[in-house]
Motif scaffolding. Structure first.
Motif, PDB file in Angstrom:
ATOM      1  N   THR A   1      38.074  34.102  12.796  1.00  0.00           N
ATOM      2  CA  THR A   1      37.806  33.558  11.458  1.00  0.00           C
ATOM      3  C   THR A   1      38.427  34.427  10.374  1.00  0.00           C
ATOM      4  OG1 THR A   1      35.700  32.745  12.313  1.00  0.00           O
ATOM      5  CG2 THR A   1      35.956  32.696   9.945  1.00  0.00           C
ATOM      6  N   GLU A   2      38.466  35.723  10.618  1.00  0.00           N
ATOM      7  CA  GLU A   2      39.019  36.652   9.623  1.00  0.00           C
ATOM      8  C   GLU A   2      40.550  36.619   9.603  1.00  0.00           C
ATOM      9  OE1 GLU A   2      37.105  40.386  10.509  1.00  0.00           O
ATOM     10  OE2 GLU A   2      35.162  39.505  10.004  1.00  0.00           O
ATOM     11  N   GLN A   3      41.146  35.998  10.610  1.00  0.00           N
ATOM     12  CA  GLN A   3      42.598  35.924  10.722  1.00  0.00           C
ATOM     13  C   GLN A   3      43.126  34.941   9.679  1.00  0.00           C
ATOM     14  OE1 GLN A   3      43.428  35.624  15.041  1.00  0.00           O
ATOM     15  NE2 GLN A   3      45.267  34.567  14.353  1.00  0.00           N
ATOM     16  N   LYS A   4      44.150  35.362   8.932  1.00  0.00           N
ATOM     17  CA  LYS A   4      44.780  34.455   7.971  1.00  0.00           C
ATOM     18  C   LYS A   4      45.745  33.561   8.739  1.00  0.00           C
ATOM     19  CE  LYS A   4      44.499  36.681   3.500  1.00  0.00           C
ATOM     20  NZ  LYS A   4      45.127  37.737   2.703  1.00  0.00           N
ATOM     21  N   ASP A   5      45.922  32.322   8.267  1.00  0.00           N
ATOM     22  CA  ASP A   5      46.850  31.377   8.899  1.00  0.00           C
ATOM     23  C   ASP A   5      46.573  31.217  10.386  1.00  0.00           C
ATOM     24  OD1 ASP A   5      48.176  31.225   6.428  1.00  0.00           O
ATOM     25  OD2 ASP A   5      49.347  33.014   6.931  1.00  0.00           O
TER      26      ASP A   5
ATOM     27  N   GLN B   1      36.540  27.389   9.046  1.00  0.00           N
ATOM     28  CA  GLN B   1      37.461  27.612   7.913  1.00  0.00           C
ATOM     29  C   GLN B   1      37.645  26.325   7.118  1.00  0.00           C
ATOM     30  OE1 GLN B   1      41.163  29.304   9.285  1.00  0.00           O
ATOM     31  NE2 GLN B   1      40.430  31.405   9.063  1.00  0.00           N
TER      32      GLN B   1
END
Ligand code: ZN
Ligand code: ZN
Length: 226
Positions: A113-117, A149
Motif C-alpha cells: 500500500t505504501e508503494q507508489k504506482d 488505494q
C-alpha cells in the motif's frame, strides 16, 4: 532493534511474558514491565529496550489479528513478515485457539500500500490452496492494497469515510470479495471492494445483501460478474 536475529526460544519467551503481562493487566494486577525485561535480559542478553520494542511488535501482530493489545505497549510496525507469522503462531499456541494466519499477509498488504504506482495486479482466477490447520485461500496482498488505494479511505458501498483509524494509523476499511473465494470467486480487483465494517457485515448478514451487491455492481466500474 538488535541486529542479531531472534532465536525461537527468545520469541517464545517474549510471547509468554507478553501474554502473562496482558493477563495481569486484564485482571487489574500491578505489572512492572521492567521486571519482565530484566528476566529476559538475564536469559538472552540484549538490552531492555530491545525487549520493550519486541513487545511492541507483539502488540502490532495482535492488532493485525484484530485482538486486544496492552495499553502501555503501542504497536510498532518494524517486524519482518516471517517473524510476525511466527509470533502469531506462538500467540495462537498460548491461547489454545486455532485461527487463520493473517499477520504476514497484512504486513505485505501494508508494505504494498505504501508503494507508489503500485501496478494493477492481474490477480489469480484460481488462488492456490495450501494445507494448514484450517483452510485458507492464499490471496495476493497487492489486490487488497490496490483496492484500498482506489477506495482512498471511503467505503465503496455507503460512500462514507472509514469510521475510524486503525491501530496502524490507516483509515479502517475491509476487503470484500463480491463472489466469495470459497465459492470459487477470483482473487482479483474485478471481484473485490473496500467496505466499512457496517457495510461488510451487512453484505454478509443483512436482509438487503443482494440489493447492496447489485448496487455495487452498478456503481463500482471495475467489478465484473463472472
Ligand atoms: Zn459503508
Ligand atoms: Zn466479505
Amino acid at each position: 532493534m538488535d541486529d542479531v536475529s531472534w532465536s525461537d526460544e527468545e520469541l517464545k519467551a517474549c510471547v509468554e511474558a507478553y501474554v502473562e503481562m496482558q493477563r495481569n493487566e486484564r485482571t487489574g494486577q500491578l505489572i512492572v514491565k521492567k521486571q519482565y525485561y530484566k528476566k529476559l535480559v538475564e536469559m538472552f542478553g540484549r538490552s531492555e529496550q530491545a525487549f520493550e520494542s519486541r513487545m511492541q511488535n507483539i502488540s502490532y501482530v495482535l492488532s493485525l489479528m484484530g485482538r486486544g493489545w496492552m495499553t502501555g505497549l503501542k504497536p510498532a510496525k518494524n517486524i519482518e513478515p516471517l517473524v510476525a507469522a511466527r509470533v502469531e503462531q506462538l500467540l495462537e499456541q498460548t491461547s489454545g485457539q486455532k485461527v487463520v494466519p493473517v499477520a504476514a499477509f497484512e504486513i505485505a498488504v501494508r508494505e504494498a500500500t505504501e508503494q507508489k504506482d503500485l501496478p494493477k495486479p492481474s490477480g489469480n482466477p484460481r488462488p492456490k490452496r495450501r494445507r494448514i490447520s484450517v483452510a485458507q485461500l492464499q490471496r495476493d496482498p497487492s489486490v487488497k492494497a490496490w483496492v484500498l488505494q482506489q477506495a482512498a479511505g471511503t467505503c465503496e458501498s455507503c460512500e462514507k469515510p472509514a469510521p475510524f483509524q486503525g491501530a496502524d494509523g490507516l483509515p479502517y476499511l475491509e476487503l470484500h470479495y463480491v463472489q466469495g473465494l470459497a465459492d470459487g470467486g477470483a482473487d482479483a480487483v474485478s471481484n473485490a471492494v473496500a467496505l466499512c465494517p457496517n457495510c461488510h457485515r451487512e453484505i454478509h448478514y443483512g436482509a438487503n445483501a443482494h440489493a447492496v451487491e447489485a448496487w455495487l455492481y452498478d456503481t463500482v466500474q471495475r467489478l465484473e460478474r463472472d
